[in-house]
Design a protein around this motif. Structure first.
Motif, short mmCIF file in Angstrom:
data_model
loop_
_atom_site.label_atom_id
_atom_site.label_comp_id
_atom_site.label_asym_id
_atom_site.label_seq_id
_atom_site.Cartn_x
_atom_site.Cartn_y
_atom_site.Cartn_z
N PHE B 7 0.60 -1.40 -0.03
CA PHE B 7 -0.05 -0.35 0.53
C PHE B 7 1.27 0.83 -0.20
N ASN B 10 3.02 2.42 -3.67
CA ASN B 10 2.41 3.13 -4.72
C ASN B 10 1.07 3.65 -4.16
N GLU B 12 -1.40 4.17 -6.39
CA GLU B 12 -2.92 3.34 -6.94
C GLU B 12 -2.76 2.22 -6.33
N PHE B 13 -2.00 1.85 -5.39
CA PHE B 13 -2.59 0.42 -5.11
C PHE B 13 -3.41 0.96 -3.91
N ASN B 14 -4.15 2.04 -3.41
CA ASN B 14 -5.02 2.66 -2.51
C ASN B 14 -6.17 1.76 -2.79
#
Lengths: 490, 52, 61, 489
Positions: B7, B10, B12-14
Motif C-alpha cells: 500500500f 504506490n 494507485e494501490f490504495n
C-alpha cells in the motif's frame, strides 16, 4: 456429395471440422486448410513461456488425427476466396498455397459447397515499430507467448533474466499489450502473474521489478468493458479484483497506453490523456495487435471484392449489424447470431475471423486522435461454441437444403468460463476462475452491469489452478478425438 | 504484514483489497480449495449449459 | 432487476463492493450478528487493553 | 487544599472532573464551569436528527449529578485565563460569566491551582456565508452538532419526507460546510440515517441524497483514511465508504470547500479549482470547529492569547508545533501529556488542545483555499485524554512537582468507533471500526501506518446493537450510576 472447406484449425476451425465430419459421416467431404502441421492448446502457452511446460506438452500433429477421422487435411495457407467461381464455372473455390506435405510453395484451387473461415488472427507485430521483425514474426526487442514457438523463445529469455537477477543484477520486466488496439489482455495477465510466481519460487522476486502496461481504460477491463462479478457475496467490478491482485503482488501498472515504438530495452508509449512516456526493460512480453489473416476475395470477373467481404481489419462480415453507431446506441442485438456471411450464404466465419460489430469496452481516443481501447476477445470458449454452432448449421443445410434452420450462438447470449492462471504448481499454484454471462453485455436485459451477476463470478485460489490443469488435458484429449470427446463441452 | 506494505509503495494501490494471512492461506489450503473446486465447477457447468 | 446491478449503472459507483442477497441477509441475520457482536466486543476490549497498557507515567518537568 | 478548575463539561471535561473528584475526594476542590445545564451524549444526536430519539433521551441535567458527586458546578462561560494572576495577587484565576443558576450575566474571577481547558469546539458557522453568523446556525441549513440543532433538523427533515410522500422530488445534501471541517463521522452517519429514514418512509425513490465533503475521498474521515481488515482482506476504508454510498445510491462530491450558502442553494470550490453549485431542499452541513475564543492575560494585564493559543483558538500543549512539510510529520509530534508548555498547571483535553498538524494530507485549491479535513478528537480519544490528564493532576496535587504525569498520545491510542447507518432493533445497521493507532505511525507500521490486526471494520445489525448499548452505557457512566468507573472510556 457436398464439400465443406474449413480454413484454419484453431479452436474454432478444429471444432467445426471435427463435429461436421462426425455428423456428416462419409457421405460428404470435410477439408481442413491450415498452414500449421501442429494443433496448439493456446491457453497453456503461458506455461511454456515460463518454462513450466515444454512445447510438446501443448501441441500435437494434426495429420494423424484428421486421417483417423476421415478429414482431408491440407497443410496450406488460404490465399483468396472466389465465392462466385470463375469464368466458365459457377463453383466457388479457394486458392491455397502449400506450406508442407512436401508440396511447399505449390498453389491449388479447392472448390467448396460450404466454406468456414476460421483463420484466426494474424499477429500484427508490424503495427508497432520495433515490436516485430518486419515479417510478421517476433523481433529481438520483445517476446510473445502467442504461439508455442514464441513461448519457448520467451522462456529462454526469461531464464536469462532470472539468472542475472540471481547474480544480484536488478532486472526490469514489462508485460502487457504492444499497441493501442490489442485484444487478448488475458494472456498477458496470466503471463505477468506466472512470472511473478516463478520469480518468487526462484527466490529472485526482490531483484526483479515487474510492471504491467496495457491499452485497457482500467485494470481488469479485459476488452470486455470489465465486468461486475460476485466475490465473497459482494458484487464488485473486475477493476477492484484486478487491482487488488496486482497490489498484493506489488506489480504497478500503466493503463490506457498505446505502445507506439520499441527500441532495445525501451518502450515508448502514449497515454489516453495525451501524455507520453517511456519505460525501460530487460525483458518485455508485449502482445501484438491482431489483424485478419489477409485473405483476398474476387468475384466471377476477377475483380477484387475483398472490402465487400472483409472489414478493413481483415475480419469477415457476418450477420452482425455493422452500421456505425455512437457508443450508447450499441445493442446486444447488433452481435451476429449465425455467423453466415451477409453476401454469400454458403460462407461462414467462426472464432477470431469474424468481424465484431463494435468493440465491447467504451471506445476512447487520446487528444492526438490515437484510438486506445481494447478490442473484443473472441478466443477460447466462445470460439468453440461458435464453431460448433456453425458446423451444426452447415450440416443441416447440407442435409435439409437451403430451407434448413440455422443454429445461433450470439456472444450476447453466451456465457464464458475463463480460468486465468496466476502461478503453476499442484499445491502452490493459483488461478482466477471466472464465469461471465453474457460475454457481450446486454443493458436492456441487465440494466446496470449489463450482465447477470448470478452467473458472473470470480474467485482466486488453488482450485482454479486445478481446473486450468484439468482443462488442459481435457481439451487436448478432445482435440485428439479420443474416446468420449463429444461429451466434453466447448 | 509483508503484503500490506505494498500500500505504501504506490498510491494507485490504495483502492485494493489485499488478502490477509488467513485469506492467503485459504487460497492454497488443499481441503478448502477442493470444496471450492467442486463449487466453481458447478458454477461453470451452469454457464456452459446456458451458452449452448 | 437485482438491486446491486442497478446501482452499478452510475459510473461513480464503479469501484464499490455492493453486497449481494446473501451478504445483505447476513447483515440482518440475528444469530450471525450476535456472533459478530461478541467478536467485535472482544476486539474492542483488545483496543481498550492496549490503550491502558500504553498509558505511561512520565516524570514531571 | 488545592482547587482544580475544569472548563467544559463535554466528554473530556466531564471525564476529567468525575475521575479527579473520585480520586481527590473531599480533600480538594473540583470546579466545573460549563455554559450548558445539560450533559449531551453527542454520538446519539444523529438519531435525534432523524426523529428516532427525542432530546430528553440524549441529555440529562448536570447539576444534580455534580451535587451528588461533590463537584462545584458553575453554569457559566469562561472568558479569560490569567495564568500569572494579577500584580496584587499572584494566584492564577479565570474569569467567567454566568449563563444560568439565576445569576445570568454576572461575572466572577475564580482562582485555581490547576486548570483543565476542555471547552470543546466553537461551532464556527460564521466561516461560511449563509451557513450562519458567528456560532449561530443560519436559516438555510441544519446541523446535528447539538441536541437542539438535531431536534430542529428532524422537524425540517419530516417536512421534506412529507413533501416527497405527496409526490414532490426532494433533494437532500449532507456533508461538511467548509474546507477545514472535521467530524465527518457525524455527517456520514447522518447521511446514511437519512437514507434509511427515507427508505422506511417509502419515499426513497423520490429523494436524491448527495454527499459533499472536504475529504479527498469518502472514508478519509480526517484521518487520512485507513486500511482495515475486512472479510479476510486488508482494504482501504475508502472502498468500504464508497461501497456503502453506492449500495444506497448516495452520490458524492469530494475535496469541496462550501464557499456560500443561500436559500436552497450552495456554492462550492474544489481542490482542482473547479467550482460548482448544488440546489437542495434540505441540507445538513457540519460547520468548521474553532476554539471557543478564550483570552489570556499576563500579570500586567497584557494579552498573551497568542502564546497560549494557536490562531484557531486551540490551546498549545506539549506537541511539536514547528511547521514541517507533510513528509516529515511524525507520530512523535503529537502531544503526550497535554500540558501547556508555559504554564505547567494548565492542561487541555479533548477538542480544546491544538493538534500539531492535520492527519490527512493538507491541500489548497489554485486560489489558495485550504481544503484539508482536520483531525477528529472526539469520542473515545477525548475520554481517554480527559482521564489521563485528571490522573496527572491528581498526582501533581498529591506529590508535588516531582509527580509522574500520565500519557495519552493519539499516536499510541486505539479507538473504537461505531457509525450508525440506520436504526431499528432488527432493521438497523452500523459500521463498527476499531483502529490502532489513531495517528498514523509509519515508523512502527511501515505499510499502512496502522496495525491492520487491530484495525478492523464490519457493517451489520450487530454494530447497531453495539451503538445502542454504548448509548445507554455512557449515559449510565456520565450519570455516575453504580459501577460507572468500570466502564472504559
Amino acid at each position: 456429395m457436398a464439400r465443406l472447406v474449413v480454413l484454419g484449425a484453431g479452436v474454432a476451425g478444429h471444432t467445426t471440422a471435427t463435429f461436421a465430419k462426425k455428423w456428416l459421416g462419409n457421405g460428404h467431404e470435410v477439408v481442413v486448410v491450415t498452414p500449421n502441421s501442429l494443433w496448439n492448446w493456446i491457453p497453456s502457452n503461458i506455461w511454456v513461456g515460463v518454462g513450466g511446460m515444454s512445447k510438446e506438452d501443448v501441441v500435437f500433429p494434426l495429420a494423424p488425427v484428421y486421417q483417423k477421422a476421415g478429414i482431408d487435411f491440407r497443410q496450406a495457407k488460404a490465399v483468396s476466396i472466389h465465392p462466385e467461381g470463375k469464368d466458365g464455372s459457377d463453383t466457388p473455390y479457394v486458392t491455397v498455397e502449400y506450406t508442407g506435405q512436401n508440396k511447399e510453395g505449390q498453389t491449388e484451387e479447392i472448390t467448396y459447397d460450404y466454406l468456414v473461415n476460421a483463420t484466426g488472427p494474424k499477429l500484427n507485430f508490424d503495427a508497432t515499430p520495433g515490436l516485430g521483425n518486419g515479417e510478421g514474426g517476433i523481433g529481438s526487442n520483445t517476446v510473445s507467448v502467442c504461439t508455442a514457438d514464441h513461448a519457448v523463445h520467451a522462456s529462454q529469455e526469461l531464464k536469462q533474466v532470472f539468472e542475472k537477477a540471481k547474480r544480484g543484477e536488478r532486472q526490469k520486466i514489462l508485460v502487457g499489450t504492444g499497441h493501442g488496439m490489442c485484444t487478448c489482455q488475458g494472456a498477458a495477465f496470466e503471463y505477468i502473474h506466472n512470472i511473478h510466481h516463478e520469480a518468487e519460487k526462484a527466490g529472485v522476486r526482490d531483484n526483479v521489478d515487474i510492471k504491467w502496461i496495457s491499452n485497457e481504460a482500467f485494470l481488469g477491463d479485459f476488452g470486455m468493458g470489465g465486468m461486475h462479478m460476485k466475490v465473497n457475496g459482494y458484487v464488485v467490478s473486475s477493476r477492484i479484483f484486478a487491482e487488488s491482485l496486482y497490489t498484493e503482488r506489488n506489480i504497478p501498472w500503466i493503463i490506457g497506453a498505446h505502445v507506439n515504438k520499441i527500441e532495445e530495452g525501451k518502450a515508448h508509449y502514449e497515454l489516453l490523456d495525451g501524455s507520453t512516456g517511456e519505460e525501460e526493460f530487460d525483458f518485455a512480453m508485449l502482445i501484438p495487435p491482431f489483424a485478419g489473416a489477409g485473405m483476398k476475395a474476387y468475384d466471377k470477373a476477377g475483380e477484387d471484392i475483398t472490402s465487400k467481404i472483409f472489414n478493413p481489419g481483415g475480419f469477415m462480415f457476418v450477420d452482425g449489424d455493422y452500421a456505425p453507431k455512437p457508443y450508447d446506441e450499441w445493442k446486444a442485438a447488433d452481435w451476429p447470431r449465425t455467423y453466415q456471411n451477409r453476401d454469400y450464404k454458403n460462407i461462414f466465419a467462426a472464432g477470431i475471423a469474424f468481424a465484431p460489430p463494435h468493440i465491447i469496452s467504451k471506445p476512447a481516443k487520446s487528444p492526438n486522435g490515437t484510438p486506445i481501447n481494447p478490442t473484443p476477445p473472441r478466443t477460447g470458449m466462445p470460439s468453440g461454441i461458435i464453431g460448433k454452432a456453425v458446423a451444426h448449421s452447415i450440416v443441416d443445410l447440407i442435409k435439409n437444403g437451403s430451407s434448413a434452420h440455422l443454429h445461433e450462438a450470439s456472444m450476447a447470449e453466451m456465457g464464458a468460463a475463463c480460468v486465468a492462471s496466476a502461478g503453476k504448481g499442484l499445491t502452490g499454484g493459483q488461478a482466477a476462475a471466472m464465469t461471465i454471462y453474457p460475454v457481450v453485455p446486454d443493458f436492456d436485459k441487465y440494466p446496470g452491469t449489463g450482465r447477470d451477476t448470478e452467473y458472473t463470478f470470480g474467485e482466486i485460489g488453488l482450485a482454479g489452478h486445478w481446473i486450468k490443469h484439468i482443462l488442459h488435458h481435457l481439451f487436448i484429449w478432445k482435440a485428439k478425438l479420443k474416446p468420449g470427446w463429444t461429451l466434453i463441452p466447448e | 504484514m509483508s503484503v500490506e506494505e505494498n500500500f505504501a509503495k504506490n498510491s494507485e494501490f490504495n483502492l485494493s483489497m489485499v488478502p490477509s494471512k488467513f485469506a492467503s492461506f485459504m487460497r492454497t489450503c488443499v481441503i478448502w480449495q477442493f470444496i471450492r473446486f467442486v463449487a466453481i465447477n458447478l458454477k461453470m457447468i451452469i454457464v456452459v449449459r446456458k451458452s449452448h | 432487476m437485482i438491486k446491486e446491478e442497478r446501482n452499478f449503472a452510475d459510473p461513480q459507483f464503479e469501484t464499490a463492493m455492493i453486497p449481494g442477497r446473501f451478504q445483505r441477509t447476513m447483515r440482518h441475520c440475528i444469530v450471525w450478528q450476535l456472533i459478530r457482536m461478541v467478536f467485535f466486543s472482544v476486539r474492542s476490549i483488545g483496543i481498550i487493553m492496549v490503550n491502558l497498557k500504553n498509558e505511561k507515567e512520565l516524570p514531571s518537568t | 487544599m488545592a482547587r482544580l478548575v475544569i472548563l467544559g463539561a463535554g466528554i473530556a471535561g466531564h471525564t476529567a472532573a468525575t475521575f479527579a473528584k473520585k480520586w481527590l475526594a473531599d480533600a480538594h476542590e473540583v470546579v466545573v464551569i460549563s455554559p450548558n445545564s445539560l450533559w449531551n451524549w453527542i454520538p446519539s444526536n444523529i438519531w435525534v436528527g432523524v426523529g428516532k430519539m427525542d432530546k430528553k433521551r440524549v441529555t440529562f441535567p448536570l447539576a444534580p449529578v455534580y451535587a451528588k458527586a461533590g463537584i462545584d458546578f458553575r453554569q457559566a462561560k469562561a472568558l479569560a485565563i490569567y495564568p500569572e494572576g494579577k500584580e496584587s495577587d499572584k494566584h492564577p484565576f479565570v474569569t467567567i460569566e454566568y449563563t444560568g443558576q439565576g445569576r445570568e450575566g454576572q461575572t466572577e474571577a475564580l482562582s485555581y491551582d490547576y486548570l483543565i481547558n476542555a471547552t470543546g469546539p466553537k461551532l464556527n458557522f460564521g466561516a461560511t456565508p449563509g451557513l450562519g453568523t458567528g456560532s449561530h446556525i443560519g436559516p438555510h441549513t441544519v446541523s446535528v452538532c447539538t441536541a437542539d440543532h438535531a431536534a430542529e433538523a428532524h422537524e425540517r427533515l419530516r417536512a421534506i419526507l412529507d413533501k416527497a410522500r405527496q409526490g414532490h422530488r426532494q433533494k437532500i445534501v449532507v456533508g461538511t460546510g467548509h474546507g477545514t471541517c472535521t467530524c465527518h463521522g457525524a455527517a456520514f452517519e447522518y447521511a446514511l440515517n437519512v437514507e434509511h429514514a427515507a427508505r422506511q418512509a417509502g419515499v426513497r425513490d423520490r429523494v436524491d441524497i448527495q454527499w459533499i465533503s472536504n475529504e479527498p475521498y469518502p472514508g478519509d474521515f480526517g484521518m487520512d483514511g485507513m486500511q482495515l481488515g475486512i472479510m479476510g482482506y486488508v482494504t482501504s476504508v475508502r472502498i468500504m465508504a464508497e461501497s456503502l454510498f453506492s449500495e444506497r445510491g448516495i452520490h458524492w462530491i469530494n475535496s469541496a470547500h462550501v464557499s456560500k450558502v443561500d436559500a436552497g442553494r450552495l456554492e462550492y470550490e474544489q481542490v482542482d479549482g473547479t467550482t460548482g453549485e448544488e440546489a437542495f431542499d434540505f441540507a445538513m452541513l457540519i460547520p468548521p470547529f474553532s476554539g471557543v475564543g478564550l483570552k489570556a492575560y499576563d500579570r500586567q494585564g497584557t494579552e498573551i492569547t497568542d502564546t497560549m493559543f494557536l490562531p484557531n483558538g486551540f490551546m498549545r500543549v506539549d506537541a511539536d508545533y514547528t511547521p514541517k512539510p507533510y513528509a516529515e510529520w511524525k507520530a512523535s509530534d503529537w502531544p503526550v501529556t497535554y500540558r501547556n508548555p508555559d504554564y505547567p498547571n494548565v492542561f487541555a483535553a479533548g477538542i480544546a488542545f491544538a493538534p500539531p498538524h492535520p492527519i490527512s494530507k493538507p491541500r489548497t485549491s489554485p486560489r489558495g483555499t485550504p481544503i484539508t479535513p482536520m483531525p477528529p478528537r472526539t469520542g473515545m480519544p477525548s475520554g481517554t485524554i480527559g482521564k489521563a490528564v485528571a490522573h496527572s493532576i491528581v498526582n501533581l496535587i498529591r506529590e508535588g512537582d516531582r509527580a509522574k504525569l500520565h500519557t495519552a498520545s493519539m499516536a499510541e491510542m486505539g479507538a473504537i468507533c461505531v457509525a450508525s447507518a440506520g436504526t431499528g432493533f432488527q432493521s438497523g445497521q452500523a459500521v463498527s471500526f476499531t483502529m490502532y493507532p489513531l495517528v498514523k505511525d509509519f515508523e512502527t507500521y511501515p505499510g499502512t501506518g496502522r496495525d491492520t490486526k487491530r484495525t478492523y471494520g464490519e457493517i451489520g445489525l450487530s454494530g447497531h446493537w453495539i451503538k445502542y448499548i454504548l448509548h445507554h452505557l455512557f449515559l449510565w457512566k456520565a450519570k455516575l450510576k453504580p459501577g460507572w468507573t468500570l466502564i472504559p472510556e
